[in-house]
Write an enzyme that holds these catalytic residues in place. Structure first.
Site, mmCIF file in Angstrom:
data_model
loop_
_atom_site.group_PDB
_atom_site.id
_atom_site.type_symbol
_atom_site.label_atom_id
_atom_site.label_comp_id
_atom_site.label_asym_id
_atom_site.label_seq_id
_atom_site.Cartn_x
_atom_site.Cartn_y
_atom_site.Cartn_z
ATOM 1 N N GLY A 49 44.671 63.905 -1.211
ATOM 2 C CA GLY A 49 44.963 64.401 -2.547
ATOM 3 C C GLY A 49 43.790 65.213 -3.041
ATOM 4 C CD GLN A 54 39.053 65.943 -6.279
ATOM 5 O OE1 GLN A 54 40.256 65.872 -6.139
ATOM 6 N NE2 GLN A 54 38.207 65.280 -5.516
ATOM 7 C CB CYS A 92 36.982 60.310 -4.556
ATOM 8 S SG CYS A 92 37.146 61.783 -5.577
ATOM 9 C CG LEU A 93 38.613 64.935 -0.595
ATOM 10 C CD1 LEU A 93 39.527 66.165 -0.612
ATOM 11 C CD2 LEU A 93 38.114 64.649 0.808
ATOM 12 C CG HIS A 134 42.205 59.051 -6.706
ATOM 13 N ND1 HIS A 134 41.239 58.211 -6.186
ATOM 14 C CD2 HIS A 134 41.650 60.297 -6.716
ATOM 15 C CE1 HIS A 134 40.154 58.924 -5.913
ATOM 16 N NE2 HIS A 134 40.378 60.193 -6.223
ATOM 17 C CD GLU A 135 43.936 63.403 -6.142
ATOM 18 O OE1 GLU A 135 43.181 64.140 -6.798
ATOM 19 O OE2 GLU A 135 43.562 62.773 -5.131
ATOM 20 C CG HIS A 138 40.202 63.601 -9.871
ATOM 21 N ND1 HIS A 138 38.830 63.520 -9.917
ATOM 22 C CD2 HIS A 138 40.559 63.168 -8.625
ATOM 23 C CE1 HIS A 138 38.371 63.054 -8.755
ATOM 24 N NE2 HIS A 138 39.393 62.821 -7.965
HETATM 25 ZN ZN LIG Z 1 39.289 61.944 -6.122
#
Ligand SMILES: [Zn+2]
Length: 150
Positions: A49, A54, A92-93, A134-135, A138
Site C-alpha cells: 500500500g 508518502q 510501512c514504506l 493503514h493507508e 496516512h
Molecule cells: Zn505506511
C-alpha cells in the site's frame, strides 16, 4: 507514450507525513499519472500500500495491493462500517526497519472514488482491511508507530 516512474518515498521525521491531506477534485491525466507512479513505486519497494502523502502529495488517495481484488485505487475514502478488531503485524514504506503489532478492524466497508471520479463501495477483509486502514491513517497524518501494541 506510456511509462511509469519511480518516486521518492518520504520517511518518518519528514513533517509532511503529519499533515492532513486534502480531498481530490482533479481526475485528470495528471492525477492518473501520479497514481501510476505511486503503483510503480509501491511495487518496486515490495509494499502492499502507498498513500499520496508518502510521495509528498497531500491528496486523499492511496494505492492498495489487495489479496482479494489486486490493485485498488482509493480516492477520498470514507469508512462506512468496521468490525472484527484484531491485533496484527505491520510495517510501512516510510518507516524502514520498523515493524510492530497494531489493533485494527479486519473487516471494513469503504466508500471511495476511482481515478475517473466514479463512486464505489467495497468491503475489505483480513490483511486487505489492515492495509486500507493503514493507508487511510496516512491521509490524516497518523503513522502505524503511533498505534503500536505491547
Ligand atoms: Zn505506511
Amino acid at each position: 507514450m506510456f511509462y511509469m516512474a519511480r518516486l521518492t518515498i518520504i520517511k518518518e521525521g519528514n513533517p509532511l507525513l503529519r499533515k492532513h491531506s486534502k480531498p481530490v477534485d482533479d481526475f485528470s491525466p495528471r492525477v492518473h499519472e501520479l497514481l501510476d507512479d505511486m503503483q510503480e513505486t509501491m511495487l518496486r519497494a515490495n509494499g502492499v500500500g502507498i498513500a499520496a502523502v508518502q510521495v509528498g502529495v497531500l491528496y486523499r488517495m492511496a494505492v492498495l495491493l489487495t489479496d482479494e481484488f489486486g490493485i485498488v485505487e482509493i480516492i477520498n475514502p470514507i469508512i462506512k462500517a468496521a468490525k472484527n478488531l484484531r491485533v496484527a503485524g505491520e510495517g510501512c514504506l516510510s518507516c524502514p526497519g520498523i515493524s510492530g503489532r497494531v489493533r485494527r478492524p479486519h473487516l471494513v466497508t469503504v466508500e471511495f472514488q476511482d481515478r475517473n471520479g466514479q463512486p464505489h463501495t467495497q468491503t475489505f477483509r483480513g490483511r486487505d482491511a489492515v492495509c486500507c486502514g493503514h493507508e487511510m491513517d496516512h491521509m490524516d497524518g497518523i503513522l502505524f508507530i503511533d498505534k503500536l501494541q505491547n
